[in-house]
Design a protein around this motif. Structure first.
Motif, mmCIF file in Angstrom:
data_model
loop_
_atom_site.group_PDB
_atom_site.id
_atom_site.type_symbol
_atom_site.label_atom_id
_atom_site.label_comp_id
_atom_site.label_asym_id
_atom_site.label_seq_id
_atom_site.Cartn_x
_atom_site.Cartn_y
_atom_site.Cartn_z
ATOM 1 N N LEU A 21 0.978 -1.049 -0.058
ATOM 2 C CA LEU A 21 -0.073 0.125 -0.063
ATOM 3 C C LEU A 21 0.964 1.169 -0.030
ATOM 4 O O LEU A 21 1.746 1.530 1.019
ATOM 5 N N GLN A 22 0.805 2.233 -0.976
ATOM 6 C CA GLN A 22 1.092 3.284 -0.798
ATOM 7 C C GLN A 22 0.248 4.530 -0.384
ATOM 8 O O GLN A 22 -0.959 4.409 -0.457
ATOM 9 N N MET A 23 0.853 5.364 0.452
ATOM 10 C CA MET A 23 -0.024 6.226 1.295
ATOM 11 C C MET A 23 0.260 7.687 0.909
ATOM 12 O O MET A 23 1.315 7.951 0.458
ATOM 13 N N ALA A 24 -0.754 8.461 1.027
ATOM 14 C CA ALA A 24 -0.370 9.931 0.833
ATOM 15 C C ALA A 24 -1.005 10.643 2.289
ATOM 16 O O ALA A 24 -1.986 10.074 2.782
ATOM 17 N N GLU A 25 -0.488 11.833 2.660
ATOM 18 C CA GLU A 25 -0.988 12.537 3.893
ATOM 19 C C GLU A 25 -2.471 13.251 3.576
ATOM 20 O O GLU A 25 -2.491 13.650 2.529
ATOM 21 N N ASN A 26 -3.403 12.953 4.401
ATOM 22 C CA ASN A 26 -4.730 13.796 4.231
ATOM 23 C C ASN A 26 -4.496 15.127 4.473
ATOM 24 O O ASN A 26 -3.791 15.550 5.375
ATOM 25 N N PRO A 27 -5.536 15.847 4.176
ATOM 26 C CA PRO A 27 -5.535 17.151 4.554
ATOM 27 C C PRO A 27 -5.974 17.209 6.056
ATOM 28 O O PRO A 27 -6.752 16.494 6.532
ATOM 29 N N ASP A 28 -5.177 18.147 6.779
ATOM 30 C CA ASP A 28 -5.683 18.698 8.030
ATOM 31 C C ASP A 28 -6.703 19.535 8.113
ATOM 32 O O ASP A 28 -6.437 20.754 7.774
ATOM 33 N N ILE A 29 -7.812 19.248 8.361
ATOM 34 C CA ILE A 29 -9.117 19.884 8.320
ATOM 35 C C ILE A 29 -9.162 20.843 9.312
ATOM 36 O O ILE A 29 -9.492 22.205 8.787
ATOM 37 N N LEU A 30 -8.890 20.783 10.477
ATOM 38 C CA LEU A 30 -8.442 21.862 11.459
ATOM 39 C C LEU A 30 -7.618 22.860 10.970
ATOM 40 O O LEU A 30 -7.973 24.167 11.131
ATOM 41 N N ALA A 31 -6.482 22.410 10.832
ATOM 42 C CA ALA A 31 -5.409 23.630 10.089
ATOM 43 C C ALA A 31 -6.131 24.153 9.032
ATOM 44 O O ALA A 31 -5.805 25.567 9.062
ATOM 45 N N TRP A 32 -6.622 23.519 8.012
ATOM 46 C CA TRP A 32 -7.031 24.300 6.816
ATOM 47 C C TRP A 32 -8.183 25.372 7.409
ATOM 48 O O TRP A 32 -7.895 26.464 6.975
ATOM 49 N N LEU A 33 -9.082 24.903 8.045
ATOM 50 C CA LEU A 33 -10.290 25.653 8.506
ATOM 51 C C LEU A 33 -9.757 26.894 9.287
ATOM 52 O O LEU A 33 -10.418 27.991 9.245
ATOM 53 N N SER A 34 -8.606 26.861 10.230
ATOM 54 C CA SER A 34 -8.458 27.838 11.008
ATOM 55 C C SER A 34 -7.567 28.902 10.236
ATOM 56 O O SER A 34 -7.349 30.121 10.722
ATOM 57 N N VAL A 93 -12.624 28.624 16.699
ATOM 58 C CA VAL A 93 -12.589 27.119 15.996
ATOM 59 C C VAL A 93 -11.879 26.443 17.295
ATOM 60 O O VAL A 93 -11.001 26.963 18.027
ATOM 61 N N VAL A 94 -12.141 25.248 17.564
ATOM 62 C CA VAL A 94 -11.965 24.488 18.689
ATOM 63 C C VAL A 94 -11.498 23.188 17.959
ATOM 64 O O VAL A 94 -12.158 22.422 17.337
ATOM 65 N N SER A 122 -0.867 26.256 18.776
ATOM 66 C CA SER A 122 -0.177 27.192 17.768
ATOM 67 C C SER A 122 -0.105 26.726 16.381
ATOM 68 O O SER A 122 -0.267 27.463 15.340
ATOM 69 N N ARG A 123 0.344 25.254 16.506
ATOM 70 C CA ARG A 123 0.636 25.030 15.036
ATOM 71 C C ARG A 123 -0.777 24.816 14.021
ATOM 72 O O ARG A 123 -0.558 25.466 12.802
ATOM 73 N N LYS A 124 -1.772 24.666 14.611
ATOM 74 C CA LYS A 124 -2.907 24.371 13.810
ATOM 75 C C LYS A 124 -3.657 25.753 13.594
ATOM 76 O O LYS A 124 -4.602 25.812 12.707
ATOM 77 N N GLY A 125 -3.348 26.858 14.616
ATOM 78 C CA GLY A 125 -4.000 27.951 14.711
ATOM 79 C C GLY A 125 -5.531 28.048 15.105
ATOM 80 O O GLY A 125 -6.317 29.036 14.726
#
Ligand code: C5P
Length: 222
Positions: free
Chosen positions: A118-131, A140-141, A159-162
């Motif tokens: 199986l080859q994998m790719a990283e999923n979008p970080d929904i929290l970081a994107w929305l922030s 945003v919690v 802080s990282r996710k905003g």
């Protein structure tokens, strides 16, 4: 009739695991039940909010009186959150899969004697994107499930996710929290960290919903 403190407010809640397909019958998943996210959606509803509940394949029953948007994958969850905007607040309680399979198959994979790889790719970080999104909700919690150094890791995650707040909890097996009915959380905001006593997931949800109502009211007053 008393309108609740969140009447007229729209809140997006993500909940449950995501399933990342390998082929039509197989997927990668995690052990999230959706219990805490479901309780939060119900608590926000009880305070009068209009709730868009974006849920992966959870094992607990769906809340009633909210708009349920069922998704499977992280990418579908991101798109559903985007489609639900604008919102006054968002609570991201989903256990989103970190990776998806990129060399999956449209047909059921057959046992051939060779092992699949199986080859994998990283999923979008929904929290970081929305922030950081143009239509970012005012509040945003995020959640942080940690097994060690909970405060330090969750503060860094904030802080990282905003996001504005992080609800951090210790999911070490000894706590019995993951898959259990109780939770012991620390609420991390811009100004500090508050330890909440161990209580039922419904009580955590009620307290968080009340806190969100108070915060949104204070922002209007400003
Ligand atoms: O980085 P980690 O997965 O620990 O962060 C947890 C928080 O981020 C949760 O609020 C979760 O719902 C959110 N998250 C997300 N999209 C991802 C991964 C996590 O929204 N791909």
């Amino acid at each position: 009739f008393e309108p609740g403190p969140l009447a007229g407010r729209h809140v997006i809640v993500t909940s449950g695991p995501t399933h990342e397909p390998i082929d039509p019958v197989r997927y990668l998943a995690n052990r999230s039940s959706g219990a805490q996210g479901t309780a939060i959606a119900a608590a926000l509803r009880d305070l009068g909010a209009r709730v868009s509940f974006v849920t992966g394949p959870a094992t607990v029953p769906q809340p009633v009186g909210v708009q349920v948007i069922r998704v499977e994958t992280a990418q579908q969850m991101r798109d559903a959150v985007e489609a639900a905007l604008p919102a006054d607040a968002a609570v991201m309680a989903a256990a989103v899969a970190d990776w998806r399979v990129v060399n999956g198959s449209d047909q059921k994979m057959k046992k051939t004697g060779d092992l699949p790889s199986l080859q994998m790719a990283e999923n979008p970080d929904i929290l970081a994107w929305l922030s950081r999104a143009p239509q970012r909700p005012g509040l945003v919690v995020g959640f942080a499930a940690e097994t060690q150094d909970v405060l330090a890791h969750a503060t860094a995650k904030r802080s990282r996710k905003g996001c504005d707040w992080i609800v951090a909890n210790d999911v070490s097996p000894a706590t019995g929290i993951m898959g259990g009915t109780e939770n012991a959380v620390t609420l991390i905001t811009a100004t500090g960290a508050e330890d909440w006593p161990r209580m039922g997931k419904d009580a955590v949800a009620a307290r968080l919903a009340a806190r969100i109502a108070k915060e949104l009211a204070a922002r209007v007053a400003k």
